[in-house]
Scaffold this active site. Sequence first.
Site, mmCIF file in Angstrom:
data_model
loop_
_atom_site.group_PDB
_atom_site.id
_atom_site.type_symbol
_atom_site.label_atom_id
_atom_site.label_comp_id
_atom_site.label_asym_id
_atom_site.label_seq_id
_atom_site.Cartn_x
_atom_site.Cartn_y
_atom_site.Cartn_z
ATOM 1 N N HIS A 69 -13.503 -2.067 -1.417
ATOM 2 C CA HIS A 69 -12.604 -1.631 -0.348
ATOM 3 C C HIS A 69 -12.908 -2.383 0.958
ATOM 4 C CE1 HIS A 69 -9.548 1.647 -0.504
ATOM 5 N NE2 HIS A 69 -9.463 1.397 0.785
ATOM 6 N N SER A 109 0.821 -1.204 0.000
ATOM 7 C CA SER A 109 0.000 0.000 0.000
ATOM 8 C C SER A 109 0.859 1.261 0.000
ATOM 9 C CB SER A 109 -0.909 0.000 1.235
ATOM 10 O OG SER A 109 -1.546 1.249 1.402
ATOM 11 N N ASP A 141 -11.359 -8.764 -4.722
ATOM 12 C CA ASP A 141 -11.150 -8.959 -3.291
ATOM 13 C C ASP A 141 -12.399 -8.492 -2.562
ATOM 14 O OD1 ASP A 141 -11.049 -6.159 -2.900
ATOM 15 O OD2 ASP A 141 -8.883 -6.113 -2.640
ATOM 16 N N GLY A 170 -7.382 -9.340 2.567
ATOM 17 C CA GLY A 170 -6.895 -8.175 3.289
ATOM 18 C C GLY A 170 -6.968 -8.336 4.791
ATOM 19 N N LYS A 197 -8.018 -0.721 -9.425
ATOM 20 C CA LYS A 197 -8.644 -1.383 -8.271
ATOM 21 C C LYS A 197 -9.800 -0.540 -7.738
ATOM 22 C CE LYS A 197 -7.391 -3.593 -3.879
ATOM 23 N NZ LYS A 197 -8.460 -3.034 -3.033
ATOM 24 N N TYR A 249 -2.488 5.905 -5.118
ATOM 25 C CA TYR A 249 -3.653 6.759 -5.317
ATOM 26 C C TYR A 249 -3.228 7.933 -6.194
ATOM 27 C CZ TYR A 249 -5.486 4.481 -1.047
ATOM 28 O OH TYR A 249 -5.905 3.581 -0.099
ATOM 29 N N THR A 282 -5.719 2.511 -7.054
ATOM 30 C CA THR A 282 -7.008 2.471 -6.362
ATOM 31 C C THR A 282 -7.805 3.713 -6.718
ATOM 32 O OG1 THR A 282 -6.117 1.165 -4.541
ATOM 33 C CG2 THR A 282 -8.134 2.406 -4.107
#
Length: 428
Positions: A312, A133, A343, A366, A288, A162, A188
């Site tokens: 998310h 991340s 996910d 996650g 994503k 991001y 994302t």
Amino acid sequence: MSEEAASSAAMISMITESPTVTASTEHKICNASDYQIAARSLLPTPLYEYLASGTDDEQTLAENESAFKYWYLRPRVMRPVGSISTATTLFGQKLSLPVFISPAGVHALCDEVHGECASARAAQRAGTLFGLSQHATRSIEQVAGACDAAQGRNANLWYQCYILKDRDMTLRLVQRAANAGYRGIFLTVDSVRFGFREADARNGWSALPEPHRLVNYDEEIANKPLYSESKKSVWLSPEASVDKTKIYAGDEDAWDQNTEQLFEQNPTWEDVRWLKREACHDLPLIIKGIMTAEDAVEAVKAGADGVVVSNHGGRGLDGALAAIDALPEVVAAVGDKVPVLMDSGVRRGTDVLKALALGASAVGIGKPVFFALAVGGENAVVNLLQILQREVEAAMAICGVESIADAKRSLVTRHPNGGVTRYTRSKL
């Protein structure tokens, strides 16, 4: 299986040295959810609920898991399954199982000593992909170095980013990942705003606790030249602390509302083209946070090499479809053009097989990673992945499926009597 990778039937009994852990636990780990049960007794309530909670009424959080129960497997019999393989290839990269660690920030909350380095090494040992991340507590370079130093197979590291208000920083972070040997980029796109997590507000979880830092931002600040006012940059000067963005200051009731101030709130699909052109180069770019066929088509038109169906983990828009229920329309729209990943809510090997049958190329996990880290660090994350691999193998055998490529749409169905996922509030 090595002594390091404890078997899934082993008794996990440990006291961690991490200050975030306040008690010991003794719990037999048989499945992914057992790690959450064990972690709850170890972690302080505010931290546990930060990791476990969703937004608003937590409808989407709950349905991410329960929706899998409304897809049914159709087992086929009298088929050879003596040579089952869970191996697959994703963007030219070999994975030993179709399960990867989705990018999620601040792993050091559960493993203060190693943070994301532990999770990345676990994925490396299990032979699968690790997504780092942008909000990690270990730097891009630290994680790459930790995997390089580990014995065993080469690491399959991907970096998640991001679109920041500071576009130059966005590019520099991606370029750092490329230079460090990361093999792909997740962008994302579902977080121009975060959903409001009431558990965090009630618990006073409004800032990242000391001594943790979002180190990639800190390192960028230290090395950034002066910017003029015309740049309208969040980052004002080399001397400007990240505290200026209120990441650590906790002015808002919940921490996510502090961090969202970093993100560009007027993005367009042109930003995807820009990122791919300026920073990704030969690296695959995966979008994503896709939940609709329309956005999947736009992502591919903008140059995406793949998409991830994700809400998310129920931490964005409450009331959105469960990810597994959004998967079929995305696959129908772009599955013949690019790989579709997913996910949010995966807890069982049967969940994995259902997602594959619905058209996913691989699935990410996650929350279970955080809980495994809290219970047993790197070794527990390896064990988590081994549990899922064992469950996938068993489900494949019983369904008459010998390879991942054999998991076809005919393998799953809805119940003949219908069946609608009923809303049940998630139990933390």
